[in-house]
Design a protein around this motif. Structure first.
Motif, PDB file in Angstrom:
ATOM      1  N   UNK A   1       0.823  -1.214   0.000  1.00 55.12           N
ATOM      2  CA  UNK A   1       0.000   0.000   0.000  1.00 55.12           C
ATOM      3  C   UNK A   1       0.856   1.264   0.000  1.00 55.12           C
ATOM      4  N   UNK A   2       1.857   1.274  -0.847  1.00 60.01           N
ATOM      5  CA  UNK A   2       2.777   2.401  -0.884  1.00 60.01           C
ATOM      6  C   UNK A   2       2.130   3.638  -1.500  1.00 60.01           C
ATOM      7  N   UNK A   3       2.125   4.715  -0.733  1.00 61.75           N
ATOM      8  CA  UNK A   3       1.681   6.005  -1.231  1.00 61.75           C
ATOM      9  C   UNK A   3       2.784   7.040  -1.210  1.00 61.75           C
ATOM     10  N   UNK A   4       4.008   6.596  -0.937  1.00 63.60           N
ATOM     11  CA  UNK A   4       5.143   7.503  -0.793  1.00 63.60           C
ATOM     12  C   UNK A   4       6.146   7.293  -1.933  1.00 63.60           C
ATOM     13  N   UNK A   5       6.251   8.233  -2.844  1.00 64.74           N
ATOM     14  CA  UNK A   5       7.186   8.092  -3.965  1.00 64.74           C
ATOM     15  C   UNK A   5       8.636   7.871  -3.530  1.00 64.74           C
ATOM     16  N   UNK A   6       9.007   8.366  -2.353  1.00 62.05           N
ATOM     17  CA  UNK A   6      10.382   8.204  -1.885  1.00 62.05           C
ATOM     18  C   UNK A   6      10.722   6.754  -1.547  1.00 62.05           C
ATOM     19  N   UNK A   7       9.715   5.909  -1.422  1.00 60.43           N
ATOM     20  CA  UNK A   7       9.946   4.497  -1.104  1.00 60.43           C
ATOM     21  C   UNK A   7      10.047   3.616  -2.350  1.00 60.43           C
TER      22      UNK A   7
ATOM     23  N   UNK B   1      -6.659   3.110   2.388  1.00 53.58           N
ATOM     24  CA  UNK B   1      -5.269   3.239   2.813  1.00 53.58           C
ATOM     25  C   UNK B   1      -4.462   4.165   1.910  1.00 53.58           C
ATOM     26  N   UNK B   2      -4.981   4.406   0.715  1.00 48.19           N
ATOM     27  CA  UNK B   2      -4.345   5.270  -0.284  1.00 48.19           C
ATOM     28  C   UNK B   2      -5.420   6.101  -0.947  1.00 48.19           C
ATOM     29  N   UNK B   3      -5.030   7.237  -1.485  1.00 45.50           N
ATOM     30  CA  UNK B   3      -5.958   7.971  -2.346  1.00 45.50           C
ATOM     31  C   UNK B   3      -5.371   7.995  -3.759  1.00 45.50           C
ATOM     32  N   UNK B   4      -6.203   8.282  -4.749  1.00 42.60           N
ATOM     33  CA  UNK B   4      -5.708   8.268  -6.136  1.00 42.60           C
ATOM     34  C   UNK B   4      -4.497   9.166  -6.377  1.00 42.60           C
ATOM     35  N   UNK B   5      -4.398  10.287  -5.668  1.00 44.20           N
ATOM     36  CA  UNK B   5      -3.241  11.171  -5.844  1.00 44.20           C
ATOM     37  C   UNK B   5      -1.956  10.483  -5.379  1.00 44.20           C
TER      38      UNK B   5
ATOM     39  N   UNK C   1       1.652   3.100 -21.661  1.00 46.92           N
ATOM     40  CA  UNK C   1       0.299   3.039 -21.112  1.00 46.92           C
ATOM     41  C   UNK C   1       0.377   2.668 -19.629  1.00 46.92           C
ATOM     42  N   UNK C   2      -0.481   3.302 -18.841  1.00 43.41           N
ATOM     43  CA  UNK C   2      -0.605   3.005 -17.407  1.00 43.41           C
ATOM     44  C   UNK C   2      -2.040   2.645 -17.116  1.00 43.41           C
ATOM     45  N   UNK C   3      -2.244   1.543 -16.411  1.00 41.73           N
ATOM     46  CA  UNK C   3      -3.576   1.150 -15.955  1.00 41.73           C
ATOM     47  C   UNK C   3      -3.460   0.730 -14.493  1.00 41.73           C
ATOM     48  N   UNK C   4      -4.400   1.174 -13.688  1.00 36.73           N
ATOM     49  CA  UNK C   4      -4.434   0.669 -12.319  1.00 36.73           C
ATOM     50  C   UNK C   4      -5.880   0.574 -11.856  1.00 36.73           C
ATOM     51  N   UNK C   5      -6.132  -0.468 -11.096  1.00 39.88           N
ATOM     52  CA  UNK C   5      -7.479  -0.753 -10.604  1.00 39.88           C
ATOM     53  C   UNK C   5      -7.571  -0.337  -9.142  1.00 39.88           C
ATOM     54  N   UNK C   6      -8.537   0.537  -8.803  1.00 39.23           N
ATOM     55  CA  UNK C   6      -8.683   0.994  -7.424  1.00 39.23           C
ATOM     56  C   UNK C   6      -9.586   0.101  -6.572  1.00 39.23           C
ATOM     57  N   UNK C   7     -10.100  -0.962  -7.165  1.00 40.32           N
ATOM     58  CA  UNK C   7     -11.120  -1.772  -6.498  1.00 40.32           C
ATOM     59  C   UNK C   7     -10.537  -2.821  -5.563  1.00 40.32           C
ATOM     60  N   UNK C   8     -11.380  -3.277  -4.654  1.00 41.20           N
ATOM     61  CA  UNK C   8     -11.021  -4.367  -3.761  1.00 41.20           C
ATOM     62  C   UNK C   8     -11.394  -5.703  -4.369  1.00 41.20           C
ATOM     63  N   UNK C   9     -10.934  -6.760  -3.739  1.00 43.42           N
ATOM     64  CA  UNK C   9     -11.137  -8.112  -4.258  1.00 43.42           C
ATOM     65  C   UNK C   9     -12.611  -8.490  -4.378  1.00 43.42           C
TER      66      UNK C   9
END
Length: 176
Positions: free
Chosen positions: A21-27, A61-65, A83-91
């Motif tokens: 659940x990484x939301x930190x670009x520095x990681x 745990x994360x927001x789209x930004x 191309x970039x694709x990401x799914x924000x949904x849960x299982x």
């Protein structure tokens, strides 16, 4: 087998070291062979993209930004992605984009102007392989510590197992 005309990569655990659940670009830290594998594909004129489940958004745990900031950092470290694709949904959300569903692979193939059968998907878990299979694309599994032994065995039996990303692109026909 013919070489794929486009290659899609999972993000976490495949292109970059998995930080849950990484939301930190520095990681963001690329895996050791990511840059070389991507360079090999780009040198061959093959567009590369990313397809990534980001259930941390659905879990709050994360927001789209934050996802966008991490994706931007991946691009800064590993070069441009077609191309970039990401799914924000849960299982349990029942969407068609969350891997192993084929939605992101099909959308990326369409955006890149290639048929799904001309695409390869490289990932580290069965969901990545499942998304490729469901879309009619080729799959390559590059296991990590998070990959279950039965997933490794199944990929090995299918001949779609690689030790690292350079091995994955070699398996796809880009060995030099």
């Amino acid at each position: 087998m013919t070489r794929p005309r486009a290659v899609l990569f999972d993000r976490d655990g495949t292109l970059v070291v998995d930080v849950p659940y990484n939301g930190d670009p520095d990681l963001v830290v690329p895996v050791p062979t990511a840059a070389a594998a991507l360079a090999r594909l780009r040198a061959a004129g093959v567009p590369v993209g990313v397809v990534s489940n980001q259930s941390g958004v659905a879990r709050g745990l994360l927001d789209p930004a934050q996802v966008a900031a991490v994706n931007t950092r991946v691009g800064e470290l590993l070069g441009p992605f077609a191309d970039w694709r990401w799914c924000p949904h849960g299982a349990d959300d029942g969407c068609g984009c969350r891997k192993p569903a084929p939605g992101m692979v099909l959308a990326a193939a369409a955006a890149l102007g290639v048929a799904p059968g001309e695409v390869a998907v490289v990932g580290d878990i069965a969901a990545d392989v499942g998304a490729a299979d469901a879309a009619g694309a080729r799959a390559v599994l590059v296991p990590t510590a998070a990959t279950r032994p039965e997933e490794v065995d199944a990929a090995g039996a299918r001949g779609i197992l690689a030790d690292d990303l350079l091995g994955a692109v070699a398996l796809l026909g880009f060995d030099s």
